[in-house]
Design an enzyme around this catalytic site. Structure first.
Site, mmCIF file in Angstrom:
data_model
loop_
_atom_site.group_PDB
_atom_site.id
_atom_site.type_symbol
_atom_site.label_atom_id
_atom_site.label_comp_id
_atom_site.label_asym_id
_atom_site.label_seq_id
_atom_site.Cartn_x
_atom_site.Cartn_y
_atom_site.Cartn_z
ATOM 1 N N LYS A 1 -1.036 -10.440 2.352
ATOM 2 C CA LYS A 1 -0.286 -9.339 1.725
ATOM 3 C C LYS A 1 -1.290 -8.293 1.243
ATOM 4 C CE LYS A 1 3.520 -8.169 -1.260
ATOM 5 N NZ LYS A 1 2.933 -7.053 -1.972
ATOM 6 N N TYR B 1 2.006 -4.264 10.760
ATOM 7 C CA TYR B 1 2.674 -5.566 10.685
ATOM 8 C C TYR B 1 4.122 -5.562 11.152
ATOM 9 C CZ TYR B 1 3.685 -3.623 6.005
ATOM 10 O OH TYR B 1 4.038 -2.815 4.961
ATOM 11 N N ASP C 1 -2.789 -5.076 -0.393
ATOM 12 C CA ASP C 1 -2.431 -4.299 -1.572
ATOM 13 C C ASP C 1 -2.703 -2.818 -1.307
ATOM 14 O OD1 ASP C 1 -1.483 -3.931 -4.035
ATOM 15 O OD2 ASP C 1 -3.186 -4.778 -5.114
ATOM 16 N N CYS D 1 -31.842 3.648 -26.046
ATOM 17 C CA CYS D 1 -31.802 2.827 -24.835
ATOM 18 C C CYS D 1 -32.466 1.473 -25.120
ATOM 19 C CB CYS D 1 -32.528 3.548 -23.709
ATOM 20 S SG CYS D 1 -32.722 2.524 -22.254
ATOM 21 N N SER E 1 11.822 -3.873 0.484
ATOM 22 C CA SER E 1 10.722 -4.497 -0.229
ATOM 23 C C SER E 1 10.853 -6.006 -0.145
ATOM 24 C CB SER E 1 10.799 -4.028 -1.670
ATOM 25 O OG SER E 1 9.652 -4.433 -2.326
ATOM 26 N N LEU E 2 9.848 -6.730 -0.597
ATOM 27 C CA LEU E 2 9.890 -8.192 -0.487
ATOM 28 C C LEU E 2 10.154 -8.830 -1.841
ATOM 29 C CD1 LEU E 2 6.728 -8.768 1.727
ATOM 30 C CD2 LEU E 2 9.108 -9.011 2.440
ATOM 31 N N LYS F 1 2.849 -14.799 -3.882
ATOM 32 C CA LYS F 1 1.788 -14.118 -4.633
ATOM 33 C C LYS F 1 0.736 -15.088 -5.167
ATOM 34 C CE LYS F 1 3.077 -9.681 -5.478
ATOM 35 N NZ LYS F 1 3.310 -9.120 -6.702
ATOM 36 N N CYS G 1 -28.949 7.238 -20.731
ATOM 37 C CA CYS G 1 -30.365 7.277 -21.075
ATOM 38 C C CYS G 1 -30.967 8.331 -20.161
ATOM 39 C CB CYS G 1 -31.014 5.907 -20.821
ATOM 40 S SG CYS G 1 -32.816 6.014 -20.741
ATOM 41 N N CYS H 1 -37.805 4.948 -17.443
ATOM 42 C CA CYS H 1 -37.106 3.859 -18.124
ATOM 43 C C CYS H 1 -37.166 2.623 -17.212
ATOM 44 C CB CYS H 1 -35.657 4.271 -18.389
ATOM 45 S SG CYS H 1 -34.632 2.912 -18.950
ATOM 46 N N ASP I 1 -0.502 -4.950 -12.201
ATOM 47 C CA ASP I 1 0.595 -5.503 -11.403
ATOM 48 C C ASP I 1 1.184 -6.743 -12.057
ATOM 49 O OD1 ASP I 1 0.024 -3.576 -9.693
ATOM 50 O OD2 ASP I 1 -0.460 -4.871 -7.984
ATOM 51 N N CYS J 1 -35.967 1.410 -22.844
ATOM 52 C CA CYS J 1 -37.137 2.272 -23.059
ATOM 53 C C CYS J 1 -37.138 2.914 -24.439
ATOM 54 C CB CYS J 1 -37.203 3.351 -21.981
ATOM 55 S SG CYS J 1 -35.870 4.540 -22.122
ATOM 56 N N GLU K 1 1.334 -7.456 -15.193
ATOM 57 C CA GLU K 1 2.206 -7.058 -16.303
ATOM 58 C C GLU K 1 3.526 -6.466 -15.784
ATOM 59 O OE1 GLU K 1 -0.926 -5.716 -19.734
ATOM 60 O OE2 GLU K 1 -1.166 -4.853 -17.749
ATOM 61 N N TYR K 2 3.421 -5.674 -14.703
ATOM 62 C CA TYR K 2 4.634 -5.078 -14.127
ATOM 63 C C TYR K 2 5.563 -6.177 -13.606
ATOM 64 C CZ TYR K 2 7.737 -2.285 -11.229
ATOM 65 O OH TYR K 2 8.856 -1.712 -10.685
ATOM 66 N N ASP K 3 4.981 -7.146 -12.900
ATOM 67 C CA ASP K 3 5.790 -8.244 -12.351
ATOM 68 C C ASP K 3 6.518 -8.987 -13.465
ATOM 69 O OD1 ASP K 3 5.209 -7.708 -9.773
ATOM 70 O OD2 ASP K 3 3.713 -9.295 -9.515
ATOM 71 N N GLU L 1 1.103 -14.098 6.887
ATOM 72 C CA GLU L 1 0.143 -12.984 6.957
ATOM 73 C C GLU L 1 -0.451 -12.729 5.575
ATOM 74 O OE1 GLU L 1 2.340 -9.559 8.354
ATOM 75 O OE2 GLU L 1 3.321 -10.798 9.862
ATOM 76 N N ARG M 1 7.029 5.187 2.237
ATOM 77 C CA ARG M 1 8.285 4.481 2.024
ATOM 78 C C ARG M 1 9.271 5.293 1.183
ATOM 79 N NH1 ARG M 1 8.410 -1.367 -0.680
ATOM 80 N NH2 ARG M 1 7.439 -0.238 -2.373
ATOM 81 N N LYS N 1 7.104 -14.832 6.988
ATOM 82 C CA LYS N 1 8.210 -14.187 7.711
ATOM 83 C C LYS N 1 8.782 -15.176 8.704
ATOM 84 C CE LYS N 1 5.824 -9.800 7.401
ATOM 85 N NZ LYS N 1 5.129 -8.702 8.059
HETATM 86 S S1 IVH Z 1 6.478 -6.845 5.657
HETATM 87 C C1 IVH Z 1 10.927 -5.637 3.949
HETATM 88 N N1 IVH Z 1 3.979 -7.623 5.665
HETATM 89 O O1 IVH Z 1 4.337 -5.446 0.468
HETATM 90 C C2 IVH Z 1 9.507 -5.262 3.785
HETATM 91 N N2 IVH Z 1 4.695 -6.174 3.924
HETATM 92 O O2 IVH Z 1 6.238 -6.057 -1.690
HETATM 93 C C3 IVH Z 1 8.725 -5.898 4.866
HETATM 94 N N3 IVH Z 1 2.918 -5.529 2.360
HETATM 95 O O3 IVH Z 1 6.696 -2.951 1.149
HETATM 96 C C4 IVH Z 1 7.334 -5.684 4.690
HETATM 97 N N4 IVH Z 1 1.290 -6.658 3.325
HETATM 98 O O4 IVH Z 1 4.176 -2.399 1.456
HETATM 99 C C5 IVH Z 1 4.917 -6.889 5.030
HETATM 100 N N5 IVH Z 1 1.774 -8.362 5.822
HETATM 101 C C6 IVH Z 1 2.708 -7.641 5.200
HETATM 102 C C7 IVH Z 1 2.427 -6.882 4.044
HETATM 103 C C8 IVH Z 1 3.455 -6.158 3.424
HETATM 104 C C9 IVH Z 1 1.623 -5.847 2.337
HETATM 105 C C10 IVH Z 1 3.590 -4.671 1.366
HETATM 106 C C11 IVH Z 1 4.568 -3.660 1.951
HETATM 107 C C12 IVH Z 1 5.884 -4.043 1.366
HETATM 108 C C13 IVH Z 1 5.466 -4.708 0.091
HETATM 109 C C14 IVH Z 1 6.552 -5.596 -0.426
#
Ligand code: IVH
Length: 683
Positions: free
Chosen positions: A126, A233, A128, A415, A91-92, A321, A433, A439, A42, A418, A44-46, A124, A147, A297
């Site tokens: 997050k 959530y 995974d 090994c 997405s966030l 993050k 082994c 062993c 993740d 042993c 690296e992706y970010d 809250e 999604r 939020k």
């Molecule tokens: S709220 C507009 N709350 O994180 C999207 N998302 O990177 C609102 N996720 O798509 C999502 N924990 O799959 C929300 N407490 C949380 C979360 C959460 C994990 C995930 C979710 C979202 C992704 C965004």
């Protein structure tokens, strides 16, 4: 990773890089969302996405309307039917620093024209996992979806019913949508991977991919065997008056109707936000699921509505993050570790380095193929990464700084414990082994496992103590734990007189062992250490066999019939109970302990015609699927067998039954139809 700062790129270079990144992001999205098999972490992706966004911002002329920055997730897989979300599942945006958070709050204040410091947030964890939407109509699940691309998701209605923490009904009329995160607990993930390894199936990279792979299954029975869980959530009541005005009230309502929600906090200022973030970061490693940050939020749902969206992200929420968990260090040595079933794992001994709060001095190198592929050598400077709470791994080797005379690491032949010759199962990567029963390293590992929490849970008997007791000959097998007190005086110096133990520790240990002489059947099975059999598989076996005697008498057919066990696992279990050494060990153990039989038949009627009876199927059923029919039989106390023998009590025959039916007739076995196997609660 990128040689030049975005600011110093010319137009052509930027275009070339954007095209490259767009392709890369597409590829990794596909691997992540559709294949559940990511090739990069993740972190690296970010980095790729951040660079991509920066480039688009700095070179707006290069921005395409349908670019990777507005795409969320990936098109739903064509294998599933599709469901269009009533409101898109977006997405966030990510924040990586306090500056980012300040920026996020500042934008909200300006947008709403509210003076500084007057907005409340709900913080809250997050999770995974992967997000899912569940629509309830008049209190019952109407449909559920992933999604997908944010607008259309995959229909996973049948699968979601097999995730835990989702109430079957909720006390509300009308239509209501609940969204949340489906995840797999870390332990369940590790067990699943062990089982998959034995069944020679591909490993999942992390719990999130395992959760995604388990939920997006065309056969919901696979989902059922995977121990998925759910954190809710979000709630949308489509205008009906639930009187929910804030995110905190939404979470409270969700709790009230029996959903699980994460530990949340109302934040009234930036200090609260920092406090929550640090607190969650601290408890992260004690959670049994992966989180990768916190989510902030805006608490008021009215304000959320006013704030609306920008691109693919809502303005009202952000993911804060945790820092990239990477560090640089040096490999001091490479050790060979022998697992409890003989698997050999190379471990890098590192110059201790801090990685998100913990001091790391070891990293797994997985196997010797990995060492060869990355050409990892003793003395190398390396980057280590900790993703989630999994043991750190080495992501890259700095070959430039390598000293000339460093040697390639060669695979061991014997090994280290042993001295037995190490072997490889056919095409498999791992070395083993094979000296399973004598062993010392395997014995100590197994006994430690036996005494650990998920098994007999003998407090005060960790690997260190077991190594000591084993090397002195006080215990040779796990069964000897139970005679430790009796034999204590035989050893010259009793434990209470040894400096490493003392009166109190020795007494505590003996008391503890005494209190563990009674164990539940499923835990007993887990404790046997049958390769690939952790808590989940052990529970499956306990449900099917009920007591130890049945385990000894099981046939391969009985095992193959259990949904959730592959053929190879079935073999592995069968062979375990054929092996004389194992049989002797279990018998010895049973002399000291009592195993409580599984009470799955608690609510069963012992006079049920199928209770305790052996049942086989033949031919095609029309009313039930085979799987459902088997479940009904099991729920009525029957035992399923695939072959027909003189021990079979009933044969359930469907259409086009062939030789099995004739055999049953020859043996005079009672033959019935599927109509005679209605569920308990239908009768
Ligand atoms: S709220 C507009 N709350 O994180 C999207 N998302 O990177 C609102 N996720 O798509 C999502 N924990 O799959 C929300 N407490 C949380 C979360 C959460 C994990 C995930 C979710 C979202 C992704 C965004």
């Amino acid at each position: 990773m990128f040689e030049k700062e975005v600011g110093s790129l010319n137009f052509l270079e930027a275009r070339r890089e954007l095209e490259f990144l767009e392709k890369e992001l597409k590829k990794h999205d596909e691997l992540y969302y559709n294949k559940n098999m990511p090739e990069i972490s993740d972190v690296e992706y970010d980095k790729l996405r951040l660079r991509f966004n920066k480039l688009e911002q700095s070179f707006p002329d290069l921005k395409k309307s349908e670019s990777a920055s507005v795409r969320i997730g990936f098109s739903p897989s064509s294998q599933f039917s599709k469901i269009t979300h009533q409101n898109p599942m977006l997405s966030l945006d990510n924040a990586f620093s306090l500056d980012d958070i300040d920026n996020f709050i500042g934008k909200i204040e300006r947008f709403l024209n509210i003076s500084k410091g007057n907005i409340e947030f709900c913080a809250e964890q997050k999770i995974d996992g992967l997000s899912a939407s569940i629509v309830f109509v008049n209190g019952k699940i109407e449909c559920a979806s992933t999604r997908g691309d944010g607008y259309t998701g995959e229909n996973i209605t049948e699968n979601i019913k097999y995730a835990n923490d989702i109430p079957k009904t909720i006390p509300i009329d009308g239509k209501i949508e609940i969204r949340g995160e489906v995840y797999m607990p870390i332990k369940a993930f590790e067990e699943l991977n062990r089982t998959r390894e034995i069944n020679e199936e591909l490993q999942f990279a992390n719990p999130r991919n395992a959760a995604a792979g388990s939920l997006r299954q065309l056969d919901p029975n696979v989902t059922k065997s995977r121990n998925l869980r759910f954190f809710a959530y979000y709630i949308d009541s489509f205008g009906s008056d639930l009187k929910i005005k804030t995110q905190i009230e939404a979470l409270e309502y969700l709790k009230q109707v029996k959903f699980n929600v994460t530990e949340y906090m109302l934040c009234q200022n930036i200090d609260d936000i920092i406090y929550y973030y640090n607190y969650i970061h601290e408890i992260r490693s004690s959670l049994d699921y992966d989180i990768d940050g916190t989510v902030l939020k805006v608490n008021s749902l009215d304000l959320q509505k006013r704030l609306g969206f920008v691109g693919r992200n809502p303005r009202h929420s952000i993911a804060y993050k945790f820092p990239a968990e990477e560090a640089k260090t040096k490999i001091k040595n490479i050790l060979i570790s022998v697992g409890r079933s003989g698997k050999i794992t190379p471990i890098a001994v590192l110059e201790p380095v801090e990685l998100s709060g913990a001091i790391i001095s070891r990293a797994t190198l997985h196997n010797f193929e990995e060492i060869k592929r990355k050409d990892i050598r003793i003395g190398d400077k390396v980057t280590i990464l900790r993703s989630g709470d999994v043991i750190p791994k080495i992501t890259s080797v700095d070959k430039k700084s390598r000293v000339d005379d460093s040697n390639k690491f060669s695979e061991p032949e014997f090994c280290p414990s042993c001295g037995a010759k190490l072997t490889r199962h056919q095409d498999l990567i791992d070395l083993y082994c094979q000296n399973r029963y004598s062993c010392p390293a395997q014995a100590v590992r197994y006994i430690s496992y036996f005494a650990s929490k998920g098994c007999f849970d003998i407090v005060g008997l960790g690997e260190k103590q077991i190594r000591e007791l084993y090397s002195e000959g006080r215990i040779k097998t796990a069964a000897d734990i139970f005679t430790l007190e009796e034999t204590d005086s035989k050893w010259g110096v009793p434990l209470s007189k040894k400096p490493s133990w003392g009166d109190i520790s020795a007494k505590k240990l003996f008391d503890n062992i005494k209190s563990k002489r009674n164990i539940d059947f499923s835990k007993f099975i887990t404790s046997l250490g049958i390769p690939g059999v952790g808590e989940t598989v052990a529970q499956l076996l306990a449900d099917n066999f009920e007591n130890v005697e049945n385990l000894f008498n099981l046939s391969k057919d009985n095992l193959i019939e259990i949904d959730g066990l592959g053929n190879i696992m079935a073999n592995e279990i069968f062979e375990f109970f054929q092996n004389k050494i194992n049989i002797n060990f279990v018998n010895e153990l049973l002399r000291h302990i009592k195993v409580n039989p599984e009470i799955r038949h608690k609510n069963l009627n012992k006079s049920d015609i199928f209770f305790g009876k052996m049942i086989a199927f033949t031919g095609k059923l029309s009313r039930f699927s085979r799987t459902e029919a088997k479940q009904i039989i099991i729920a009525r106390g029957g035992i399923i067998s695939s072959a027909i023998s003189s021990k079979t009590d009933f044969v359930i025959a469907g259409e086009n039954a062939g030789s099995k039916l004739r055999k049953a007739q020859d043996l005079g076995i009672k033959i019935i139809t599927e109509n005679e196997i209605t569920r308990n609660d239908d009768r």
